[in-house]
Design an enzyme around this catalytic site. Structure first.
Site, PDB file in Angstrom:
ATOM      1  N   GLY A  54       0.833  -1.208   0.000  1.00 27.12           N
ATOM      2  CA  GLY A  54       0.000   0.000   0.000  1.00 27.12           C
ATOM      3  C   GLY A  54       0.860   1.247   0.000  1.00 27.12           C
ATOM      4  N   GLY A  93       4.828  -1.930   4.118  1.00 25.79           N
ATOM      5  CA  GLY A  93       4.167  -2.339   5.349  1.00 25.79           C
ATOM      6  C   GLY A  93       4.547  -3.754   5.745  1.00 25.79           C
ATOM      7  N   ASP A  94       3.688  -4.284   6.576  1.00 22.14           N
ATOM      8  CA  ASP A  94       3.846  -5.615   7.127  1.00 22.14           C
ATOM      9  C   ASP A  94       4.160  -6.697   6.077  1.00 22.14           C
ATOM     10  OD1 ASP A  94       3.402  -6.978   9.592  1.00 22.14           O
ATOM     11  OD2 ASP A  94       1.687  -7.927   8.603  1.00 22.14           O
ATOM     12  N   GLU A 145     -17.152  11.374  19.217  1.00 26.33           N
ATOM     13  CA  GLU A 145     -17.695  10.832  20.466  1.00 26.33           C
ATOM     14  C   GLU A 145     -17.058   9.506  20.841  1.00 26.33           C
ATOM     15  OE1 GLU A 145     -19.580  12.777  18.463  1.00 26.33           O
ATOM     16  OE2 GLU A 145     -19.601  14.192  20.121  1.00 26.33           O
ATOM     17  N   GLN A 159      -7.691   8.816   2.076  1.00 24.02           N
ATOM     18  CA  GLN A 159      -6.794   8.808   3.244  1.00 24.02           C
ATOM     19  C   GLN A 159      -5.339   8.542   2.874  1.00 24.02           C
ATOM     20  OE1 GLN A 159      -8.769   6.430   6.685  1.00 24.02           O
ATOM     21  NE2 GLN A 159      -9.889   5.951   4.837  1.00 24.02           N
TER      22      GLN A 159
HETATM   23  P1  ADP Z   1       1.945  -4.073   2.714  1.00 24.80           P
HETATM   24  O1  ADP Z   1       3.419  -4.092   2.585  1.00 24.80           O
HETATM   25  O2  ADP Z   1       1.382  -2.713   2.539  1.00 24.80           O
HETATM   26  O3  ADP Z   1       1.484  -4.759   4.004  1.00 24.80           O
HETATM   27  P2  ADP Z   1       1.022  -6.427   1.157  1.00 24.80           P
HETATM   28  O4  ADP Z   1       0.608  -7.189   2.373  1.00 24.80           O
HETATM   29  O5  ADP Z   1       0.096  -6.412   0.008  1.00 24.80           O
HETATM   30  O6  ADP Z   1       1.323  -4.884   1.481  1.00 24.80           O
HETATM   31  O7  ADP Z   1       2.434  -6.999   0.677  1.00 24.80           O
HETATM   32  C1  ADP Z   1       3.111  -6.435  -0.419  1.00 24.80           C
HETATM   33  C2  ADP Z   1       3.888  -7.479  -1.167  1.00 24.80           C
HETATM   34  O8  ADP Z   1       4.870  -8.077  -0.316  1.00 24.80           O
HETATM   35  C3  ADP Z   1       3.080  -8.659  -1.682  1.00 24.80           C
HETATM   36  O9  ADP Z   1       2.395  -8.372  -2.860  1.00 24.80           O
HETATM   37  C4  ADP Z   1       4.182  -9.696  -1.931  1.00 24.80           C
HETATM   38  O10 ADP Z   1       4.860  -9.434  -3.140  1.00 24.80           O
HETATM   39  C5  ADP Z   1       5.127  -9.399  -0.757  1.00 24.80           C
HETATM   40  N1  ADP Z   1       4.842 -10.371   0.318  1.00 24.80           N
HETATM   41  C6  ADP Z   1       3.892 -10.299   1.267  1.00 24.80           C
HETATM   42  N2  ADP Z   1       3.884 -11.424   2.051  1.00 24.80           N
HETATM   43  C7  ADP Z   1       4.868 -12.231   1.545  1.00 24.80           C
HETATM   44  C8  ADP Z   1       5.361 -13.533   1.861  1.00 24.80           C
HETATM   45  N3  ADP Z   1       4.849 -14.241   2.875  1.00 24.80           N
HETATM   46  N4  ADP Z   1       6.370 -14.029   1.111  1.00 24.80           N
HETATM   47  C9  ADP Z   1       6.909 -13.316   0.100  1.00 24.80           C
HETATM   48  N5  ADP Z   1       6.460 -12.104  -0.265  1.00 24.80           N
HETATM   49  C10 ADP Z   1       5.472 -11.550   0.445  1.00 24.80           C
END
Ligand code: ADP
Length: 326
Positions: free
Chosen positions: A14, A105-106, A191, A258
């Site tokens: 994102g 992100g995560d 609120e 946002q």
């Molecule tokens: P964000 O980084 O915002 O949390 P996503 O969760 O969509 O976004 O993850 C972004 C990208 O990171 C995914 O499209 C994929 O390419 C890579 N990714 C996420 N999880 C894994 C995983 N378990 N193994 C390898 N690549 C991953």
């Protein structure tokens, strides 16, 4: 001294305001310390499809104030496979990239961790997400801008809400985290906030109604974190219609607005500091760490901690909102 001579940089997942400020900081700090920089377009997808070009200082001129990411971002299923990551690694080698900075992100940091372990590659992560849901850092890049956007929107909605006598559910982002909803509610004088961290423990809607959207008030605004756990704004409005039909309820879903907009000063400064620290970390041979900020000091958080641990909501914030909404 580090053997690293060339650093690749990408943004993934994102998008978040301030990512450009981070790209600029990483690029310029790297060049400042004598490293070559390669910009990788469209996140992990661009690593696989070889959308990689050299970045000079001019490539990052005039971007600190822009939202989004000039490197583009993408989600990439192929990178979740061993074959996909092998292709990505082959391209890195072809361009003589010896280390990677991943802003995301995560999910993006989860991918970075797997990739780094698999190929023994130095990777440093920067927390780029409006959700503020990464453990080990007080703030993530983009969070402050999103919070300010939410505050502006709620201020506007309040004007119309008070003209009628309405209960407004305003849905904000934050997949599994209530930081935007809770602090957005405090900042805009709402609120209440309905957040996933609490929804698992109590029925927040029932509690709110019982405590009374007080008769003395002529409108009520409740911020809701978009999440299957909270039920989202639509789900809650449906419940009110069925269970508390005397309320005139309305819903507003803030959605993608946002994510947009020029980053706030706080996000630009955070991104600049974290980006510079990412290059320090690489030059110090650190790897598999996310750069974070705690008590205004730069910290290095192992990927595994940043990803796996849940970042706690400060109960004092919940209490403050409760007290101030009487
Ligand atoms: P964000 O980084 O915002 O949390 P996503 O969760 O969509 O976004 O993850 C972004 C990208 O990171 C995914 O499209 C994929 O390419 C890579 N990714 C996420 N999880 C894994 C995983 N378990 N193994 C390898 N690549 C991953």
């Amino acid at each position: 001294m580090s053997e690293i001579k060339c650093v690749g940089i990408l943004t993934s997942g994102g998008d978040a305001p301030g990512m450009n400020a981070a790209i600029r900081a990483v690029t310029r700090s790297a060049i400042y310390s004598g490293l070559k920089v390669m910009g990788i377009y469209r996140g992990y997808r661009g690593l696989i499809t070889d959308e990689i070009v050299e970045f000079k200082t001019q490539n990052v001129s005039n971007i600190i104030q822009q939202g989004g990411t000039i490197l583009k971002t993408a989600r990439c299923k192929e990178f979740e496979t061993k074959e996909g990551r092998q292709l990505a690694y082959d391209n890195l080698k072809r361009h003589n990239i010896d280390a990677l900075v991943v802003i995301g992100g995560d999910g993006s940091l989860t991918g970075a961790r797997i990739f780094a372990n698999e190929f023994d590659l130095p990777i440093v992560g920067l927390p780029g997400t409006i959700d503020n849901d990464l453990y080990g850092t007080d703030r993530t890049i983009g969070y402050d801008t999103a919070l300010n956007t939410i505050m502006d929107c709620v201020d506007k909605i309040r004007d119309t809400a008070t003209s009628h006598e309405r209960l407004f559910f305003i849905e904000v982002m934050g997949r599994d985290a209530g930081f935007l909803a809770l602090n957005g509610a405090i900042a805009s004088g709402a609120e209440a906030a309905i957040i996933p961290e609490i929804s698992t423990k109590v029925d927040q809607l029932a509690e709110l109604i019982q405590n009374g959207f007080r008769k003395s008030k002529n409108s009520s605004i409740v911020l809701v974190a978009e999440s299957p756990i909270t039920g989202g704004a639509m789900g809650l409005a449906e419940r009110v219609k069925n269970e508390y039909p005397s309320y005139d309820v309305r819903v507003s879903i803030l959605g993608h607005l946002q994510r947009g907009g020029s980053p706030t000063a706080a996000d630009r400064i955070l991104a600049s500091r974290l980006g510079a620290a990412a290059i320090d970390a690489i030059n110090d041979d650190q790897r598999n760490v996310m750069i974070g900020i705690r008590n205004d000091e730069i910290v290095y958080v192992p990927f595994v901690k940043a990803i796996k641990n849940d970042k706690r909501i400060n109960p004092e914030l919940i209490e403050t909102l409760r007290r101030l909404s009487i």
